[in-house]
Scaffold this motif. Sequence first.
Motif, PDB file in Angstrom:
ATOM      1  N   ASP A  50      -2.056   6.131 -47.502  1.00 49.43           N
ATOM      2  CA  ASP A  50      -2.161   5.016 -48.448  1.00 49.43           C
ATOM      3  C   ASP A  50      -3.262   5.362 -49.449  1.00 49.43           C
ATOM      4  O   ASP A  50      -4.422   5.017 -49.265  1.00 49.43           O
ATOM      5  CB  ASP A  50      -2.490   3.730 -47.685  1.00 49.43           C
ATOM      6  CG  ASP A  50      -2.529   2.514 -48.593  1.00 49.43           C
ATOM      7  OD1 ASP A  50      -2.111   2.626 -49.759  1.00 49.43           O
ATOM      8  OD2 ASP A  50      -2.987   1.446 -48.134  1.00 49.43           O
ATOM      9  N   ASP A  52      -3.830   5.471 -53.665  1.00 42.91           N
ATOM     10  CA  ASP A  52      -3.282   5.139 -54.981  1.00 42.91           C
ATOM     11  C   ASP A  52      -3.214   6.350 -55.909  1.00 42.91           C
ATOM     12  O   ASP A  52      -2.254   6.492 -56.676  1.00 42.91           O
ATOM     13  CB  ASP A  52      -4.116   4.041 -55.634  1.00 42.91           C
ATOM     14  CG  ASP A  52      -3.963   2.692 -54.943  1.00 42.91           C
ATOM     15  OD1 ASP A  52      -2.978   2.521 -54.202  1.00 42.91           O
ATOM     16  OD2 ASP A  52      -4.842   1.825 -55.139  1.00 42.91           O
ATOM     17  N   ARG A  84       5.856   2.880 -48.182  1.00 42.37           N
ATOM     18  CA  ARG A  84       6.098   1.501 -48.595  1.00 42.37           C
ATOM     19  C   ARG A  84       5.919   1.326 -50.101  1.00 42.37           C
ATOM     20  O   ARG A  84       6.756   0.719 -50.779  1.00 42.37           O
ATOM     21  CB  ARG A  84       5.167   0.559 -47.827  1.00 42.37           C
ATOM     22  CG  ARG A  84       5.511   0.477 -46.350  1.00 42.37           C
ATOM     23  CD  ARG A  84       4.625  -0.490 -45.610  1.00 42.37           C
ATOM     24  NE  ARG A  84       3.254  -0.001 -45.444  1.00 42.37           N
ATOM     25  CZ  ARG A  84       2.881   0.882 -44.522  1.00 42.37           C
ATOM     26  NH1 ARG A  84       3.780   1.412 -43.705  1.00 42.37           N
ATOM     27  NH2 ARG A  84       1.632   1.257 -44.408  1.00 42.37           N
ATOM     28  N   ALA A  85       4.839   1.860 -50.639  1.00 37.18           N
ATOM     29  CA  ALA A  85       4.603   1.741 -52.079  1.00 37.18           C
ATOM     30  C   ALA A  85       5.624   2.541 -52.875  1.00 37.18           C
ATOM     31  O   ALA A  85       6.055   2.124 -53.952  1.00 37.18           O
ATOM     32  CB  ALA A  85       3.186   2.209 -52.410  1.00 37.18           C
ATOM     33  N   LYS A  87       8.714   3.121 -51.953  1.00 41.61           N
ATOM     34  CA  LYS A  87       9.946   2.330 -51.908  1.00 41.61           C
ATOM     35  C   LYS A  87       9.879   1.183 -52.913  1.00 41.61           C
ATOM     36  O   LYS A  87      10.858   0.915 -53.638  1.00 41.61           O
ATOM     37  CB  LYS A  87      10.168   1.784 -50.496  1.00 41.61           C
ATOM     38  CG  LYS A  87      11.375   0.862 -50.389  1.00 41.61           C
ATOM     39  CD  LYS A  87      11.520   0.281 -48.983  1.00 41.61           C
ATOM     40  CE  LYS A  87      12.691  -0.702 -48.935  1.00 41.61           C
ATOM     41  NZ  LYS A  87      12.898  -1.257 -47.571  1.00 41.61           N
ATOM     42  N   ALA A  88       8.728   0.511 -52.979  1.00 41.44           N
ATOM     43  CA  ALA A  88       8.585  -0.602 -53.909  1.00 41.44           C
ATOM     44  C   ALA A  88       8.735  -0.141 -55.357  1.00 41.44           C
ATOM     45  O   ALA A  88       9.287  -0.859 -56.198  1.00 41.44           O
ATOM     46  CB  ALA A  88       7.224  -1.270 -53.700  1.00 41.44           C
ATOM     47  N   ALA A  89       8.258   1.067 -55.645  1.00 37.54           N
ATOM     48  CA  ALA A  89       8.303   1.584 -57.011  1.00 37.54           C
ATOM     49  C   ALA A  89       9.660   2.147 -57.399  1.00 37.54           C
ATOM     50  O   ALA A  89      10.017   2.149 -58.581  1.00 37.54           O
ATOM     51  CB  ALA A  89       7.226   2.656 -57.189  1.00 37.54           C
ATOM     52  N   THR A  90      10.425   2.623 -56.421  1.00 36.36           N
ATOM     53  CA  THR A  90      11.663   3.336 -56.730  1.00 36.36           C
ATOM     54  C   THR A  90      12.920   2.663 -56.208  1.00 36.36           C
ATOM     55  O   THR A  90      14.024   2.969 -56.673  1.00 36.36           O
ATOM     56  CB  THR A  90      11.621   4.759 -56.147  1.00 36.36           C
ATOM     57  OG1 THR A  90      11.593   4.685 -54.706  1.00 36.36           O
ATOM     58  CG2 THR A  90      10.397   5.525 -56.643  1.00 36.36           C
ATOM     59  N   GLY A  91      12.777   1.795 -55.210  1.00 36.71           N
ATOM     60  CA  GLY A  91      13.929   1.178 -54.588  1.00 36.71           C
ATOM     61  C   GLY A  91      14.620   2.046 -53.557  1.00 36.71           C
ATOM     62  O   GLY A  91      15.626   1.647 -52.966  1.00 36.71           O
ATOM     63  N   ASP A 116       2.589  -0.471 -39.710  1.00 38.32           N
ATOM     64  CA  ASP A 116       3.441  -1.207 -40.652  1.00 38.32           C
ATOM     65  C   ASP A 116       4.682  -0.431 -41.073  1.00 38.32           C
ATOM     66  O   ASP A 116       5.456  -0.914 -41.897  1.00 38.32           O
ATOM     67  CB  ASP A 116       2.630  -1.577 -41.899  1.00 38.32           C
ATOM     68  CG  ASP A 116       1.464  -2.502 -41.586  1.00 38.32           C
ATOM     69  OD1 ASP A 116       1.666  -3.432 -40.779  1.00 38.32           O
ATOM     70  OD2 ASP A 116       0.364  -2.286 -42.122  1.00 38.32           O
ATOM     71  N   ASP A 120      14.354   1.870 -43.029  1.00 36.50           N
ATOM     72  CA  ASP A 120      15.645   1.250 -43.310  1.00 36.50           C
ATOM     73  C   ASP A 120      16.761   1.915 -42.516  1.00 36.50           C
ATOM     74  O   ASP A 120      17.785   1.291 -42.236  1.00 36.50           O
ATOM     75  CB  ASP A 120      15.953   1.361 -44.811  1.00 36.50           C
ATOM     76  CG  ASP A 120      14.938   0.618 -45.652  1.00 36.50           C
ATOM     77  OD1 ASP A 120      14.928  -0.621 -45.603  1.00 36.50           O
ATOM     78  OD2 ASP A 120      14.131   1.281 -46.342  1.00 36.50           O
TER      79      ASP A 120
END
Length: 285
Positions: A50, A52, A84-85, A87-91, A116, A120
Amino acid sequence: MNDWPTGRMESVDPLVRRLLAPNPSPFTFTGTQTYIVGHGEIAVIDPGPDDDAHLSVLLGALKGERVVAILCTHTHRDHSPAARALKAATGAPIIGCAALAIDDRGPRADAAFDFDYAPDQVLADGETVAGEGWTLEAVATPGHTSNHLCFALRENGALFTGDHVMGWSTTVVAPPDGNMTAYMDSLDKLRLREDRIYYPAHGPAVEKHQQLIRGMMGHRKQRERQILRHLERGEGEIETMVGQMYKGLDPRLHVAAGRSVLAHLLDLEGRGMVARDGDTWRLAA
């Protein structure tokens, strides 16, 4: 010249790029290597911690391309949290190893688990995920962790080995989840494969991997013989064994060494060769 630069995408193969995370440590060497497979339509293997800055560089380098799969070899915190981040940024879906969160109350010998992590899709041994020009096959390799997977790139013979086989050191096998019996079986499984090259999560690529695996298995057998000699002398405490077996070891790695000795002892116990009385081990009667 820095051969291990962070913050810069590097091509290591026509189908493979890597990005080094800025998380060097005694357990990660220069850091965790994130691999990108394919071009245009891509898979990301072990997105990393994690962090940035690491994620920002990764997303910037992949601008204009479509991430279709995020794969994790296992769920230690230096490998899977960035999924997780990403996935959130790219789908893109998170695919690969099963979720695993061990409440290990003993001193840690390596990275803690990512509590965490939520995939999928979980890949079983031999199952695949594919994109334009590439196919990745899951190769189950429990031992470092019970959920560890390697990924074989069918198009070019590369195997992404995560922490199971590393280019700089033997992996940590730390009970309760790390299992020496499973680890040795998984090494033997890879020994029988015909991969061309290994891309580990830590350390350089491995071309002479059969030689390396034989050496790793021999090293573990040597450790086993050392442990048995200690028990023959009545030296049945792990701390005593570590002090003799790992002379000159970086003190920061003593816990890892103790966990490794424990993993060997549990393997020997399962084979009926040793027994224990509390925290003291002995040869089986």
